[in-house]
Design a protein around this motif. Structure first.
Motif, PDB file in Angstrom:
ATOM      1  N   ILE A 227      10.657  -3.447  -3.710  1.00 42.82           N
ATOM      2  CA  ILE A 227       9.639  -3.458  -4.761  1.00 42.82           C
ATOM      3  C   ILE A 227       9.297  -2.024  -5.156  1.00 42.82           C
ATOM      4  CG2 ILE A 227       7.274  -4.083  -5.371  1.00 42.82           C
ATOM      5  CD1 ILE A 227       7.443  -6.357  -3.341  1.00 42.82           C
ATOM      6  N   TYR A 228       9.422  -1.725  -6.442  1.00 42.68           N
ATOM      7  CA  TYR A 228       8.874  -0.493  -7.008  1.00 42.68           C
ATOM      8  C   TYR A 228       7.575  -0.876  -7.696  1.00 42.68           C
ATOM      9  CZ  TYR A 228      13.324   2.154  -6.705  1.00 42.68           C
ATOM     10  OH  TYR A 228      14.451   2.801  -6.278  1.00 42.68           O
ATOM     11  N   VAL A 229       6.511  -0.103  -7.481  1.00 42.36           N
ATOM     12  CA  VAL A 229       5.260  -0.397  -8.169  1.00 42.36           C
ATOM     13  C   VAL A 229       4.589   0.908  -8.581  1.00 42.36           C
ATOM     14  CG1 VAL A 229       3.966  -0.525  -5.983  1.00 42.36           C
ATOM     15  CG2 VAL A 229       3.065  -1.650  -8.033  1.00 42.36           C
ATOM     16  N   ARG A 230       4.084   0.913  -9.796  1.00 48.20           N
ATOM     17  CA  ARG A 230       3.408   2.086 -10.358  1.00 48.20           C
ATOM     18  C   ARG A 230       1.915   1.959 -10.087  1.00 48.20           C
ATOM     19  NH1 ARG A 230       2.373   3.280 -16.315  1.00 48.20           N
ATOM     20  NH2 ARG A 230       2.347   5.562 -16.513  1.00 48.20           N
ATOM     21  N   THR A 231       1.302   3.015  -9.565  1.00 46.91           N
ATOM     22  CA  THR A 231      -0.083   2.926  -9.120  1.00 46.91           C
ATOM     23  C   THR A 231      -0.880   4.180  -9.491  1.00 46.91           C
ATOM     24  OG1 THR A 231       0.487   3.875  -6.969  1.00 46.91           O
ATOM     25  CG2 THR A 231       0.506   1.471  -7.132  1.00 46.91           C
ATOM     26  N   LYS A 232      -2.188   4.062  -9.372  1.00 45.28           N
ATOM     27  CA  LYS A 232      -3.119   5.170  -9.504  1.00 45.28           C
ATOM     28  C   LYS A 232      -3.289   5.806  -8.125  1.00 45.28           C
ATOM     29  CE  LYS A 232      -7.754   5.987 -11.462  1.00 45.28           C
ATOM     30  NZ  LYS A 232      -8.569   6.269 -10.274  1.00 45.28           N
ATOM     31  N   ARG A 233      -3.205   7.104  -8.037  1.00 47.60           N
ATOM     32  CA  ARG A 233      -3.161   7.766  -6.729  1.00 47.60           C
ATOM     33  C   ARG A 233      -4.457   7.646  -5.952  1.00 47.60           C
ATOM     34  NH1 ARG A 233      -0.174  13.413  -6.152  1.00 47.60           N
ATOM     35  NH2 ARG A 233       1.511  11.951  -6.640  1.00 47.60           N
ATOM     36  N   ASP A 234      -5.603   7.777  -6.608  1.00 44.41           N
ATOM     37  CA  ASP A 234      -6.865   7.705  -5.866  1.00 44.41           C
ATOM     38  C   ASP A 234      -7.439   6.297  -5.959  1.00 44.41           C
ATOM     39  OD1 ASP A 234      -7.579   7.771  -8.493  1.00 44.41           O
ATOM     40  OD2 ASP A 234      -8.538   9.739  -8.422  1.00 44.41           O
TER      41      ASP A 234
ATOM     42  N   PRO B 270       6.146  11.172  -7.471  1.00 42.88           N
ATOM     43  CA  PRO B 270       5.118  11.562  -8.438  1.00 42.88           C
ATOM     44  C   PRO B 270       5.569  11.276  -9.866  1.00 42.88           C
ATOM     45  CG  PRO B 270       6.297  13.499  -7.674  1.00 42.88           C
ATOM     46  CD  PRO B 270       6.807  12.342  -6.859  1.00 42.88           C
ATOM     47  N   GLU B 271       4.612  11.003 -10.722  1.00 42.72           N
ATOM     48  CA  GLU B 271       4.886  10.839 -12.143  1.00 42.72           C
ATOM     49  C   GLU B 271       4.453  12.107 -12.883  1.00 42.72           C
ATOM     50  OE1 GLU B 271       4.121   7.389 -14.203  1.00 42.72           O
ATOM     51  OE2 GLU B 271       5.035   6.091 -12.697  1.00 42.72           O
ATOM     52  N   ARG B 272       4.683  12.109 -14.190  1.00 38.21           N
ATOM     53  CA  ARG B 272       4.268  13.269 -14.977  1.00 38.21           C
ATOM     54  C   ARG B 272       2.763  13.473 -14.914  1.00 38.21           C
ATOM     55  NH1 ARG B 272       7.944  12.992 -20.531  1.00 38.21           N
ATOM     56  NH2 ARG B 272       9.979  13.275 -19.512  1.00 38.21           N
ATOM     57  N   HIS B 273       2.026  12.361 -14.865  1.00 34.19           N
ATOM     58  CA  HIS B 273       0.580  12.460 -14.732  1.00 34.19           C
ATOM     59  C   HIS B 273       0.252  12.647 -13.250  1.00 34.19           C
ATOM     60  CE1 HIS B 273      -3.670  11.703 -14.988  1.00 34.19           C
ATOM     61  NE2 HIS B 273      -3.605  11.504 -16.288  1.00 34.19           N
ATOM     62  N   PRO B 274      -0.514  13.674 -12.890  1.00 33.79           N
ATOM     63  CA  PRO B 274      -0.770  13.964 -11.472  1.00 33.79           C
ATOM     64  C   PRO B 274      -1.565  12.894 -10.748  1.00 33.79           C
ATOM     65  CG  PRO B 274      -2.140  15.346 -12.893  1.00 33.79           C
ATOM     66  CD  PRO B 274      -1.149  14.668 -13.783  1.00 33.79           C
ATOM     67  N   ALA B 275      -2.217  12.001 -11.478  1.00 35.65           N
ATOM     68  CA  ALA B 275      -3.016  10.963 -10.838  1.00 35.65           C
ATOM     69  C   ALA B 275      -2.241   9.663 -10.621  1.00 35.65           C
ATOM     70  CB  ALA B 275      -4.270  10.677 -11.668  1.00 35.65           C
TER      71      ALA B 275
ATOM     72  N   THR C 192       4.703   6.485  -8.235  1.00 39.25           N
ATOM     73  CA  THR C 192       5.618   5.351  -8.174  1.00 39.25           C
ATOM     74  C   THR C 192       5.982   5.167  -6.710  1.00 39.25           C
ATOM     75  OG1 THR C 192       6.542   5.702 -10.380  1.00 39.25           O
ATOM     76  CG2 THR C 192       7.853   4.410  -8.848  1.00 39.25           C
ATOM     77  N   LEU C 193       5.655   4.006  -6.160  1.00 37.36           N
ATOM     78  CA  LEU C 193       5.879   3.728  -4.748  1.00 37.36           C
ATOM     79  C   LEU C 193       7.088   2.810  -4.575  1.00 37.36           C
ATOM     80  CD1 LEU C 193       2.190   3.004  -3.641  1.00 37.36           C
ATOM     81  CD2 LEU C 193       3.395   5.197  -3.696  1.00 37.36           C
ATOM     82  N   LEU C 194       7.907   3.111  -3.582  1.00 40.03           N
ATOM     83  CA  LEU C 194       9.090   2.309  -3.267  1.00 40.03           C
ATOM     84  C   LEU C 194       8.882   1.639  -1.919  1.00 40.03           C
ATOM     85  CD1 LEU C 194      12.046   1.377  -3.489  1.00 40.03           C
ATOM     86  CD2 LEU C 194      12.718   3.603  -2.563  1.00 40.03           C
ATOM     87  N   PHE C 195       8.910   0.312  -1.921  1.00 38.42           N
ATOM     88  CA  PHE C 195       8.748  -0.473  -0.704  1.00 38.42           C
ATOM     89  C   PHE C 195      10.034  -1.250  -0.418  1.00 38.42           C
ATOM     90  CE2 PHE C 195       4.481   0.023  -2.377  1.00 38.42           C
ATOM     91  CZ  PHE C 195       3.707   0.275  -1.256  1.00 38.42           C
ATOM     92  N   ALA C 196      10.320  -1.437   0.860  1.00 36.14           N
ATOM     93  CA  ALA C 196      11.473  -2.248   1.259  1.00 36.14           C
ATOM     94  C   ALA C 196      11.056  -3.195   2.373  1.00 36.14           C
ATOM     95  CB  ALA C 196      12.621  -1.371   1.725  1.00 36.14           C
TER      96      ALA C 196
END
Length: 248
Positions: A149-156, A184-189, A192-196
């Motif tokens: 699973i790849y999921v895009r998230t907010k860091r804080d 990390p994405e272009r936006h510092p906040a 993109t997390l990679l889960f297996a």
């Protein structure tokens, strides 16, 4: 990529504004089919017509997927990638100049309902949506079908419909997944997390079974027949659960 050898993509489901290059990369890793779902039909058409997707077995769908299903608002925002079920107002802390272009009501389905209707069930999920965690939580009973699973998230901290990285790690860890990488994405906040899927125990048993068979073949084991039977039984059990892994 070692992960693609251990848990290779067979069928990939991409939700959100997943770019053609990423879909092409998934195909090169071994995916035989890819489904892309996004509510914006213009985006869907652009991806389907992109040079990178012409040789892919790609199915595009404009279904709207939400956590609970039912009627939802779909927002078109001034940043194409941030269009979807999250309003411009919610995204303002991330993109101060973001503007909402339109809002429309649409009928949505849950992730479980959507995947149940697919002819080929995905084992990789690319979730390029900042509201992705709510969708995953609803589908937790179906995680057994997924390997990566790849999921895009907010860091804080989480905010409204936006998923936080810590919450994603907590939810997926509780459902048998391990965080493999944080990109990390272009936006510092944003992350993109990679889960297996946590298959460490299976890999350990596989390694032991292979060592036992090697010892038997080389005549190095004093109790060869017993060890051979153990090894064969171990491999048979593993083959049933990890047939593709053993094929590698």
């Amino acid at each position: 990529l070692l992960l693609s050898k251990i848990l290779p993509p067979k069928s990939v489901l991409a939700l959100g504004a997943v770019m053609p290059q990423r879909l092409q990369h998934a195909s090169k890793l071994g995916a035989s089919s890819i489904t892309l779902a996004h509510p914006d039909e213009t985006f869907i058409r652009q991806v389907a017509e992109a040079p990178q997707t012409q040789d892919l077995n790609l199915l595009t769908k404009s279904d709207v997927i939400s956590a609970a299903g039912g009627d939802v608002s779909v927002f078109r925002n001034s940043i194409d990638r941030e269009s979807g079920l999250v309003s411009a107002e919610t995204l303002k802390p991330l993109w101060k100049n973001l503007e909402q272009i339109s809002e429309a009501s649409a009928s949505s389905v849950t992730l479980a309902t959507f995947t149940a209707a697919l002819e080929t069930k995905p084992n990789w999920l690319l979730l390029d949506r900042l509201d992705g965690l709510s969708i995953l939580e609803e589908a937790a009973d179906h995680f057994g079908e997924l390997d990566v699973i790849y999921v895009r998230t907010k860091r804080d901290d989480a905010q409204g419909d936006l998923s936080s990285s810590d919450d994603a790690i907590s939810v997926l860890s509780a459902n048998g997944f391990v965080l493999m990488a944080r990109g990390p994405e272009r936006h510092p906040a944003l992350d993109t997390l990679l889960f297996a899927k946590d298959c460490a125990a299976a890999l350990s048993r596989l390694a032991n079974a292979e060592l036992e068979l090697e010892a038997y073949r080389d005549g190095k084991d004093s109790d060869a027949e017993k060890r051979r039977m153990i090894a064969q039984n171990n491999l048979a059990a593993l083959e049933e659960l990890y047939a593709d892994l053993l094929a590698k």
